[in-house]
Design an enzyme around this catalytic site. Structure first.
Site, mmCIF file in Angstrom:
data_model
loop_
_atom_site.group_PDB
_atom_site.id
_atom_site.type_symbol
_atom_site.label_atom_id
_atom_site.label_comp_id
_atom_site.label_asym_id
_atom_site.label_seq_id
_atom_site.Cartn_x
_atom_site.Cartn_y
_atom_site.Cartn_z
ATOM 1 C CB SER A 40 -0.865 0.029 1.263
ATOM 2 O OG SER A 40 -0.096 0.460 2.376
ATOM 3 C CG ASP A 41 1.767 5.833 -1.025
ATOM 4 O OD1 ASP A 41 2.685 5.855 -0.176
ATOM 5 O OD2 ASP A 41 1.719 6.659 -1.960
ATOM 6 C CD1 TRP A 42 2.081 7.571 5.721
ATOM 7 C CD2 TRP A 42 4.152 6.742 5.614
ATOM 8 N NE1 TRP A 42 2.682 7.831 6.912
ATOM 9 C CE2 TRP A 42 3.972 7.336 6.880
ATOM 10 C CE3 TRP A 42 5.394 6.160 5.330
ATOM 11 C CZ2 TRP A 42 4.969 7.370 7.853
ATOM 12 C CZ3 TRP A 42 6.389 6.199 6.300
ATOM 13 C CH2 TRP A 42 6.168 6.795 7.543
ATOM 14 C CG ASP A 43 -2.163 6.075 7.518
ATOM 15 O OD1 ASP A 43 -2.463 5.017 8.096
ATOM 16 O OD2 ASP A 43 -2.668 7.176 7.813
ATOM 17 C CB SER A 44 -3.011 4.310 1.119
ATOM 18 O OG SER A 44 -2.474 3.063 0.758
#
Ligand code: NOJ
Length: 740
Positions: free
Chosen positions: A267-271
C-alpha cells in the site's frame, strides 16, 4: 499446457519450494507479520520494533538508513525470531542517494534509457551500503498536468518514453541478479492513474475511462511487470470511485489474472486506513478487509493489518488461502533477493559512495537533461575568451540544496556544484564574474535589490539569470495552480531586459512552467529541471559550449494554465483547428465578435498550440531531415516495417540529436491519437555528417486496446513521421492489410 510451468528454471523451482516449505511452518500471526511494514526512522529504540521482530510480527521496515541499526534489526529478525525471516528494508531512493541525479522528469528529458539504468545502478549501490534492499521507485505515473507537484517524479506525458525509461530504471536497481550485492528491489508506483488527479491537486480523484487507462496509464506498469519488477505500490487516489488501495479490478484482475505478476503489492503510506477517509469503509477493520481482498499484500506504515487480519480470518471473512498467497508473494521477493542466504550488509563489499563514476554519471545525465528552449541570434554558447564580465543573478545560481529537487532524503547538498561555482572555475580569472542573488527565494516579492541587479547587468557583457522554483515547490503535496515563475521573477526579467544587454535565463524547476511572459524579454533559455549534485557543472559546460544541449521535452509546455491538459498525443476531435481557422484575442475582456471561422477546437486567448511541444529542444548544431522511406507500403499482421530518414548536421559543431519516430493510425474502432511516439534514438553527428536512421516497427507496436478491452491490431492506413520533435513534418505512410 504451459511449458514454463512444467519446466521452470532451477532457481525459480527452488524459490517456490522454499516459499511453500516456510509457509507450512508459519502461524497466522507470523503470516500477518510478513504483511506488515513499520516505520523505523527512530531505529530500534521503540520496544514494539525489537519485540515485534522477535515475535515475527514485522516483515519490513522503512526509513532507517543507519547501517548499524539496520544490521541489528536484521540480526534480531534472523537470529531471535522463531523462523528467522529477514527483513525488507525500504527507502525512497528516487533519483539518487548521496549522489543526487537529475529529477526523474529531467532524466526523461535525456531520452537516454541506458544512462538512466546506470544512474539507478549507482543509486542502488549507494543505498545498499546502508542496508536498504528495496526502493520505492521508479514512479511511472503518466502525467499531463504540470500543476501536479509529483510530475517532477514522473517520466513525463508519453506512454512510450515513460515505459522505456521506467524499464531502464528497474533494470538499474534490480540488475540481472537480484541477489547480487548492490542490487535492490524496485517498486513500480503508483498503481494506478495517480498522474491524472483532478486539476493536478495532489491526492485528488481520478476518473479515467477503461480504454484510456489501458492504452495510456497502465502501459508503463505492464512493461515493468514484464521486466520482473519485484513490487508495485498502490495509489492514494480514487480511480473511478474505488481508491487504489481497495481496487480489486486493478490489483487482481489486471495485475494478477491478466499480467501474471508474481511480485508483491504494497500500500502507499497509511493508505489502507485512508480507505475509511475516502468513504469506502466504515472503520479500520473494514479497510483491512477491503485492502487484503483487493490484493494489497503489505500495509505500509499502519497497523490495520496487524490489528485485524487474524480475527477476520478466524471469523471466516478472509480465507487463509488469501493470506497465504499474500505472504508467499512477499517471501518470494525475500528469497529472490538472497536475504535468507545473507541478510547483513558489509559496506566494504560495495564501492564508496559519491565516487568518480557516480559524480561523472550525475554530470552526464544533467548535461543531457537540459533543454534549450530559445537561442536568439545564436547568443549561446558564450565564448569565455571574448567576455570581460558576466553578471550572474538570481536566487538559484548558488543554492546547493535547491538544485537537488524533491525526494532527496539522503542527498548531500555539501556535494553540490552550483552554477555559480562551476562558472567561476570554468572561465579564466580575467573574466569578471559578478554575482547578485537579487531575491531571497524564488517566491520573494521584494524588489529592493533589482536596481542593483540592473546596474550589474548594464555594466556586464552578458547577464545569466538563474530562475525557477526551489525544491519545495514540487513533489508530493506540492501542487501549484499557477505555474508561472513565482514571486517577482517576471519583474526581475523585465527590469534586466531594460539594461539593454544580452540576457540568458537558466531555469531550475520541478515541472514545466508557463514562460510566455518572459519569452520575448530574453535572448536564450536553458531549462535545467532540478539537475542534482552536478547540475552546476553541467550547466556551465553548456553555457560555454563544452557540450551542446541535447535534451528534449518529455512534457508539453503550455502557454497558460487554462490549456491544461495539453499533450501531443491528443485525439483529433470532429473540428480540429488549423492556423486559418482560429481567431486570437489577446485581451478577452475587449469586445470579441461572434464570427464563424470554421468553428474549430481552440481557446480564444491561447490558440491551440503549446508554447513548446513534446520532444522539442534546440542544439548548437543544426539538423536537417530528409528522404523519409518505408521498407514496405503494405504489411500484414506479424510483419515488421522499417521507417528511415536521413539526418544531417548542417551546423558548425558536433552534437547529439534525438531522432524521433511518430505514427498515426488514421482509422480505428476506437479513435486513435493524432500522433504516437514509437521510437527514438540519440545520434551523435559531426558537422557535415549525415546518417540514415532506421526504426523497425512490428505490427504488435501498432496494437491497442479496442472497444471490448482486448488487444487489437486493425488494418488500415498509418502515417509515420521522423524528426526532432512531435511536430516533425517529414512523413511517409504504409498500410496494414488484413491477412487472407
Ligand atoms: C508516500 C508516497 O506517495 C510514496 O511515493 C512514497 O514511496 C511513500 N510515501 C513512502 O515514503
Amino acid at each position: 499446457m504451459n511449458a514454463s510451468i512444467v519446466n521452470p528454471p532451477a532457481n525459480v523451482w527452488n524459490v517456490e519450494q522454499r516459499v511453500k516449505a516456510l509457509l507450512a511452518k508459519m502461524t497466522l500471526a507470523e503470516k500477518v507479520g510478513q504483511m506488515s511494514q513499520f516505520n523505523a526512522s527512530e531505529g530500534y529504540a521503540p520496544d514494539y520494533l525489537a519485540d515485534g521482530l522477535r515475535a515475527g510480527l514485522i516483515g519490513s521496515v522503512l526509513n532507517v538508513v543507519d547501517l548499524k541499526v539496520v544490521n541489528e534489526l536484521q540480526r534480531i529478525a534472523v537470529e531471535e525470531s522463531r523462523l528467522g525471516i529477514p527483513l525488507l528494508v525500504g527507502r525512497d531512493v528516487i533519483h539518487g542517494f548521496k549522489t543526487v541525479m537529475p529529477i526523474p522528469l529531467g532524466q526523461a528529458a535525456t531520452w537516454n534509457p541506458g544512462l538512466a539504468t546506470t544512474a539507478a545502478q549507482i543509486s542502488a549501490l549507494e543505498a545498499a551500503t546502508t542496508g536498504v534492499n528495496w526502493t520505492f521507485a521508479p514512479m511511472m505515473d503518466i502525467s499531463r498536468d504540470p500543476r501536479w507537484g509529483r510530475i517532477a517524479e514522473s517520466l513525463g506525458e508519453d506512454v512510450f518514453l515513460a515505459s522505456e525509461m521506467a524499464v531502464a530504471m528497474v533494470e538499474g536497481f534490480q540488475g540481472d541478479d537480484l541477489s547480487a550485492p548492490g542490487s535492490i528491489a524496485a517498486c513500480a508506483k503508483h498503481f494506478a492513474g495517480y498522474g491524472a488527479v483532478e486539476s493536478g491537486r495532489d491526492y485528488a480523484t481520478t476518473n479515467i475511462p477503461e480504454s484510456e487507462l489501458r492504452n495510456v496509464y497502465l502501459r508503463p506498469f505492464k512493461s515493468a511487470v514484464d521486466r520482473g519488477v519485484v513490487s508495485i505500490m498502490t495509489s492514494f487516489s480514487d480511480l473511478n470511485g474505488v481508491p487504489g488501495t481497495g481496487n480489486e479490478f486493478l490489483l487482481r484482475q489486471i495485475l494478477r489474472d491478466e499480467w501474471s505478476f508474481d511480485g508483491f503489492v504494497v500500500s502507499d503510506w497509511d493508505s489502507v486506513r485512508q480507505l475509511q477517509i475516502h468513504g469506502l469503509t466504515e472503520n479500520d477493520r473494514e479497510s483491512a478487509y477491503e485492502a487484503v481482498t483487493a490484493g494489497v499484500d503489505m500495509e505500509m506504515a499502519g497497523d490495520s493489518y496487524a490489528n485485524h487480519i487474524a480475527s477476520l480470518v478466524e471469523e471466516g471473512r478472509l480465507s487463509i488461502t488469501t493470506i497465504d498467497a499474500a505472504a508467499a508473494n512477499i517471501l518470494r521477493a525475500k528469497f529472490r533477493l538472497g536475504l535468507f542466504e545473507n541478510a547483513y550488509t558489509d559496506p566494504g563489499a560495495l564501492p564508496p559512495i559519491a565516487n568518480e563514476h557516480a559524480l561523472g554519471t550525475a554530470k552526464t545525465l544533467a548535461l543531457q537533461s537540459v533543454v534549450m528552449l530559445k537561442n536568439a541570434g545564436g547568443l549561446l554558447p558564450l565564448s569565455a575568451d571574448k567576455l570581460r564580465s558576466v553578471a550572474v543573478i538570481g536566487p538559484l545560481a548558488d543554492a546547493p540544496y535547491e538544485q537537488l529537487g524533491t525526494w532527496i532524503f539522503d542527498g548531500d547538498a555539501g556535494l553540490s556544484i552550483t552554477p555559480l561555482n562551476a562558472i567561476r572555475s570554468l572561465v579564466s580569472p580575467d573574466v569578471d564574474i559578478r554575482y547578485l542573488r537579487a531575491m531571497e527565494t524564488s517566491r520573494s516579492r521584494a524588489s529592493e535589490e533589482f536596481a542593483e541587479a540592473v546596474q550589474l547587468a548594464r555594466e556586464s557583457d552578458v547577464t545569466i539569470l538563474f530562475l525557477g522554483e526551489e525544491s519545495i515547490l514540487s513533489g508530493e503535496a506540492h501542487s501549484r495552480a499557477d505555474i508561472g515563475l513565482p514571486g517577482a521573477q517576471g519583474e526581475l526579467v523585465q527590469r534586466i531586459r531594460e539594461a539593454g544587454k544580452p540576457v540568458i535565463v537558466v531555469i531550475l524547476a520541478g515541472r514545466p512552467l508557463t514562460l510566455a511572459n518572459i519569452l520575448d524579454n530574453v535572448d536564450a533559455i536553458l531549462f535545467a529541471w532540478h539537475p542534482g549534485t552536478m547540475g552546476g557543472a553541467a550547466i556551465a559546460d553548456l553555457l560555454f559550449g563544452l557540450e551542446s544541449p541535447s535534451g528534449k521535452l518529455p512534457s508539453t509546455f503550455p502557454r497558460m494554465v487554462g490549456q491544461i491538459p495539453i499533450y501531443y498525443s491528443q485525439k483529433n476531435t470532429g473540428k480540429p483547428p488549423s492556423p486559418e481557422g482560429i481567431v486570437h484575442i489577446d485581451d478577452i475582456n475587449t469586445f470579441a465578435p461572434q464570427v464563424s471561422l470554421g468553428m474549430t477546437s481552440f481557446h480564444l486567448d491561447a490558440g491551440y498550440t503549446p508554447l513548446f511541444p513534446f520532444g522539442y529542444g534546440l542544439s548548437y548544431a543544426k539538423f536537417e531531415y530528409k528522404h523519409i522511406c518505408t521498407s514496405a507500403h503494405e504489411i500484414r499482421i506479424g510483419d515488421t516495417v522499417t521507417i528511415s530518414a536521413e539526418v544531417s548536421n548542417v551546423g558548425q559543431v558536433a552534437a547529439v540529436e534525438v531522432v524521433q519516430l511518430y505514427i498515426r493510425d488514421l482509422v480505428g474502432s476506437v479513435t486513435r491519437p493524432v500522433r504516437e511516439l514509437k521510437g527514438f534514438r540519440r545520434v551523435n553527428l559531426e558537422p557535415g555528417q549525415a546518417v540514415v536512421v532506421e526504426f523497425d516497427l512490428h505490427t504488435n507496436d501498432l496494437a491497442f486496446y479496442g472497444r471490448d478491452m482486448s488487444v487489437v491490431t486493425e488494418p488500415g492506413l498509418f502515417h509515420a513521421w521522423i524528426g526532432g520533435s512531435s511536430t516533425a513534418s517529414l512523413r511517409t505512410e504504409f498500410r496494414l492489410v488484413a491477412s487472407e
